[in-house]
Scaffold this motif. Structure first.
Motif, PDB file in Angstrom:
ATOM      1  N   UNK A 153     -12.508 -26.752  -1.951  1.00 57.72           N
ATOM      2  CA  UNK A 153     -13.939 -26.464  -2.091  1.00 57.72           C
ATOM      3  C   UNK A 153     -14.720 -27.759  -2.320  1.00 57.72           C
ATOM      4  N   UNK A 154     -14.147 -28.683  -3.078  1.00 60.21           N
ATOM      5  CA  UNK A 154     -14.815 -29.976  -3.267  1.00 60.21           C
ATOM      6  C   UNK A 154     -14.936 -30.714  -1.939  1.00 60.21           C
ATOM      7  N   UNK A 155     -13.894 -30.702  -1.154  1.00 64.10           N
ATOM      8  CA  UNK A 155     -13.928 -31.366   0.156  1.00 64.10           C
ATOM      9  C   UNK A 155     -14.951 -30.699   1.066  1.00 64.10           C
ATOM     10  N   UNK A 156     -15.045 -29.391   0.992  1.00 64.39           N
ATOM     11  CA  UNK A 156     -16.034 -28.651   1.775  1.00 64.39           C
ATOM     12  C   UNK A 156     -17.450 -29.024   1.363  1.00 64.39           C
ATOM     13  N   UNK A 157     -17.670 -29.149   0.049  1.00 62.42           N
ATOM     14  CA  UNK A 157     -18.991 -29.490  -0.439  1.00 62.42           C
ATOM     15  C   UNK A 157     -19.375 -30.916  -0.034  1.00 62.42           C
ATOM     16  N   UNK A 158     -18.414 -31.807  -0.036  1.00 61.18           N
ATOM     17  CA  UNK A 158     -18.679 -33.175   0.426  1.00 61.18           C
ATOM     18  C   UNK A 158     -19.128 -33.172   1.885  1.00 61.18           C
ATOM     19  N   UNK A 159     -18.493 -32.354   2.691  1.00 58.55           N
ATOM     20  CA  UNK A 159     -18.888 -32.257   4.096  1.00 58.55           C
ATOM     21  C   UNK A 159     -20.296 -31.694   4.216  1.00 58.55           C
ATOM     22  N   UNK A 160     -20.606 -30.665   3.435  1.00 63.31           N
ATOM     23  CA  UNK A 160     -21.949 -30.069   3.478  1.00 63.31           C
ATOM     24  C   UNK A 160     -23.008 -31.098   3.105  1.00 63.31           C
ATOM     25  N   UNK A 161     -22.728 -31.895   2.077  1.00 59.37           N
ATOM     26  CA  UNK A 161     -23.674 -32.934   1.650  1.00 59.37           C
ATOM     27  C   UNK A 161     -23.853 -33.967   2.754  1.00 59.37           C
ATOM     28  N   UNK A 162     -22.761 -34.356   3.403  1.00 56.79           N
ATOM     29  CA  UNK A 162     -22.837 -35.329   4.491  1.00 56.79           C
ATOM     30  C   UNK A 162     -23.669 -34.798   5.655  1.00 56.79           C
ATOM     31  N   UNK A 163     -23.476 -33.531   6.001  1.00 62.22           N
ATOM     32  CA  UNK A 163     -24.264 -32.916   7.078  1.00 62.22           C
ATOM     33  C   UNK A 163     -25.739 -32.905   6.694  1.00 62.22           C
ATOM     34  N   UNK A 164     -26.023 -32.525   5.460  1.00 64.36           N
ATOM     35  CA  UNK A 164     -27.416 -32.462   4.997  1.00 64.36           C
ATOM     36  C   UNK A 164     -28.079 -33.831   5.072  1.00 64.36           C
ATOM     37  N   UNK A 191     -10.712 -15.442  -2.368  1.00 68.15           N
ATOM     38  CA  UNK A 191     -11.001 -15.859  -0.993  1.00 68.15           C
ATOM     39  C   UNK A 191     -11.959 -17.046  -0.974  1.00 68.15           C
ATOM     40  N   UNK A 192     -12.956 -17.032  -1.857  1.00 68.68           N
ATOM     41  CA  UNK A 192     -13.930 -18.117  -1.872  1.00 68.68           C
ATOM     42  C   UNK A 192     -13.285 -19.444  -2.267  1.00 68.68           C
ATOM     43  N   UNK A 193     -12.269 -19.411  -3.094  1.00 65.26           N
ATOM     44  CA  UNK A 193     -11.600 -20.653  -3.496  1.00 65.26           C
ATOM     45  C   UNK A 193     -10.846 -21.294  -2.341  1.00 65.26           C
ATOM     46  N   UNK A 220     -19.437 -18.914  -4.255  1.00 69.03           N
ATOM     47  CA  UNK A 220     -18.751 -17.630  -4.451  1.00 69.03           C
ATOM     48  C   UNK A 220     -19.645 -16.597  -5.125  1.00 69.03           C
ATOM     49  N   UNK A 221     -19.594 -15.386  -4.608  1.00 67.23           N
ATOM     50  CA  UNK A 221     -20.198 -14.223  -5.264  1.00 67.23           C
ATOM     51  C   UNK A 221     -19.092 -13.210  -5.512  1.00 67.23           C
ATOM     52  N   UNK A 222     -19.166 -12.525  -6.627  1.00 60.36           N
ATOM     53  CA  UNK A 222     -18.102 -11.610  -7.030  1.00 60.36           C
ATOM     54  C   UNK A 222     -18.647 -10.215  -7.312  1.00 60.36           C
ATOM     55  N   UNK A 223     -17.754  -9.258  -7.261  1.00 62.79           N
ATOM     56  CA  UNK A 223     -18.106  -7.919  -7.714  1.00 62.79           C
ATOM     57  C   UNK A 223     -18.276  -7.973  -9.235  1.00 62.79           C
ATOM     58  N   UNK A 224     -19.369  -7.412  -9.723  1.00 62.36           N
ATOM     59  CA  UNK A 224     -19.712  -7.473 -11.146  1.00 62.36           C
ATOM     60  C   UNK A 224     -19.636  -6.066 -11.744  1.00 62.36           C
ATOM     61  N   UNK A 225     -18.853  -5.931 -12.796  1.00 63.44           N
ATOM     62  CA  UNK A 225     -18.736  -4.648 -13.486  1.00 63.44           C
ATOM     63  C   UNK A 225     -19.400  -4.756 -14.862  1.00 63.44           C
ATOM     64  N   UNK A 230     -24.247 -25.811  -6.386  1.00 63.52           N
ATOM     65  CA  UNK A 230     -24.079 -25.742  -7.830  1.00 63.52           C
ATOM     66  C   UNK A 230     -22.771 -26.401  -8.231  1.00 63.52           C
ATOM     67  N   UNK A 231     -22.623 -26.625  -9.544  1.00 66.69           N
ATOM     68  CA  UNK A 231     -21.391 -27.181 -10.069  1.00 66.69           C
ATOM     69  C   UNK A 231     -20.267 -26.183 -10.179  1.00 66.69           C
ATOM     70  N   UNK A 232     -20.515 -24.948  -9.755  1.00 69.73           N
ATOM     71  CA  UNK A 232     -19.448 -23.936  -9.780  1.00 69.73           C
ATOM     72  C   UNK A 232     -18.492 -24.137  -8.614  1.00 69.73           C
ATOM     73  N   UNK A 233     -19.033 -24.287  -7.430  1.00 68.77           N
ATOM     74  CA  UNK A 233     -18.209 -24.356  -6.213  1.00 68.77           C
ATOM     75  C   UNK A 233     -17.150 -25.453  -6.268  1.00 68.77           C
ATOM     76  N   UNK A 234     -17.486 -26.700  -6.661  1.00 70.93           N
ATOM     77  CA  UNK A 234     -16.440 -27.730  -6.676  1.00 70.93           C
ATOM     78  C   UNK A 234     -15.369 -27.499  -7.719  1.00 70.93           C
ATOM     79  N   UNK A 235     -15.627 -26.639  -8.699  1.00 66.47           N
ATOM     80  CA  UNK A 235     -14.623 -26.337  -9.707  1.00 66.47           C
ATOM     81  C   UNK A 235     -13.599 -25.312  -9.258  1.00 66.47           C
ATOM     82  N   UNK A 236     -13.856 -24.652  -8.125  1.00 65.07           N
ATOM     83  CA  UNK A 236     -12.962 -23.578  -7.681  1.00 65.07           C
ATOM     84  C   UNK A 236     -11.646 -24.104  -7.134  1.00 65.07           C
TER      85      UNK A 236
END
Length: 318
Positions: free
Chosen positions: A142-153, A109-111, A8-13, A132-138
């Motif tokens: 997102x954790x399931x998505x990251x598991x798939x990404x790791x499996x593909x890699x 949206x990223x979550x 995730x990337x966010x608008x930063x103020x 990063x450890x940020x994405x699975x915390x969302x």
């Protein structure tokens, strides 16, 4: 593709003056996110990077996607969500060496990213997958998505690089965060922890002991960030070595330094540098970013990076 990163990337103020956020009356809008920072840092050094994420169908999402695409990053796998917003966060520069960050990202949206949403070919062509450890915390999805990404890699010979990037506010509790950070570290080829993250995972130890504890999880290469002191590096082919940092007279904004470090290390590895030289590049990148306000604004190009490593930049270039 050289590096693919997901998150995730966010608008930063950022307030236009220092002091407590309650007294701020005007703000500058930028964009910030660990994974896109890494992708931009790599792109500025001439590497091919891809950032995968989900944005709201809103003005913040439009501006962010345009900005990151403009930095030369592949955003072809970024999708938009009509029902969830792009996240936002605020920085507070209370005083020198006291920077605070406030996130407004719940149900963003990223979550909503999920395993079903992630396309195999978005990851399968990468030499490195940066997570990063940020994405699975969302979210759980997102954790399931990251598991798939790791499996593909793993199925395609892609090296996995993990930055714990501890953000306790996004986890249910410390026990959950500790479990998943160790899990993702153990599934990675290269891990980039900081001292505070290592202490959170293992308790009080020396930096050298932390390195051994990460190796005990089955990690091939451990690069322990020591802040201004530099970094410790250890792998199966490189004995434990301390790589010196670069002095910075005044830290303007420390946020994003770890992402710059990751980009520098990955750049060095992509260029075929020995591991210690790649980490030295990471140290330089991290130092340079702290001297500029903004997450990605201080990321250098190759000529600026080379000048800094070789003795620093001139005060005035004419």
């Amino acid at each position: 593709m050289d590096v693919v990163t997901i998150g995730e990337t966010m608008a930063l103020f950022t307030p236009n003056e220092e002091g407590m956020l309650r007294h701020a009356h005007s703000f500058s809008m930028k964009f910030g996110g660990a994974e896109s920072n890494v992708a931009i840092g790599l792109s500025r050094l001439g590497h091919r990077s891809r950032w995968i994420s989900r944005l709201g169908e809103d003005e913040f999402g439009d501006a962010m996607q345009s900005f990151i695409r403009g930095e030369g990053v592949d955003v072809s796998y970024v999708t938009r969500d009509q029902t969830a917003p792009t996240g936002v966060f605020f920085k507070e520069f209370r005083r020198l060496n006291d920077t605070r960050v406030y996130y407004y990202r719940k149900d963003s949206a990223a979550s909503k990213m999920s395993a079903e949403w992630l396309q195999d070919d978005s990851v399968s062509d990468a030499e490195y997958l940066h997570i990063t450890g940020i994405t699975p915390g969302l979210s759980v999805s997102c954790r399931e998505m990251l598991e798939k990404a790791i499996s593909i890699a793993k199925g395609n010979g892609t090296k996995i690089v993990f930055d714990p990037n501890l953000r306790l506010k996004i986890w249910k509790d410390e026990e959950e965060a500790r479990y998943f950070l160790k899990k993702y570290a153990s599934e990675s080829d290269i891990v980039l922890p900081g001292i505070s993250e290592a202490e959170f995972l293992f308790g009080a130890c020396s930096p050298e002991e932390y390195v051994e504890k990460f190796h005990a999880l089955g990690i091939e290469t451990v690069i322990m960030k020591l802040g201004k002191e530099g970094a410790l590096v250890s792998s199966q082919s490189v004995p434990l070595t301390k790589i010196p940092g670069f002095p910075v007279e005044r830290v303007v904004d420390p946020v994003g330094a770890g992402d710059a470090f990751a980009a520098g290390v990955l750049s060095g590895l992509l260029d075929g540098l020995p591991l210690d030289e790649a980490v030295l590049r990471g140290n330089a990148m991290g130092a340079m970013v702290t001297m500029v306000n903004g997450d990605a604004e201080g990321l250098p190009n190759r000529s600026d990076l080379a000048s800094f490593i070789n003795g620093g930049l001139d005060d005035v270039t004419r």
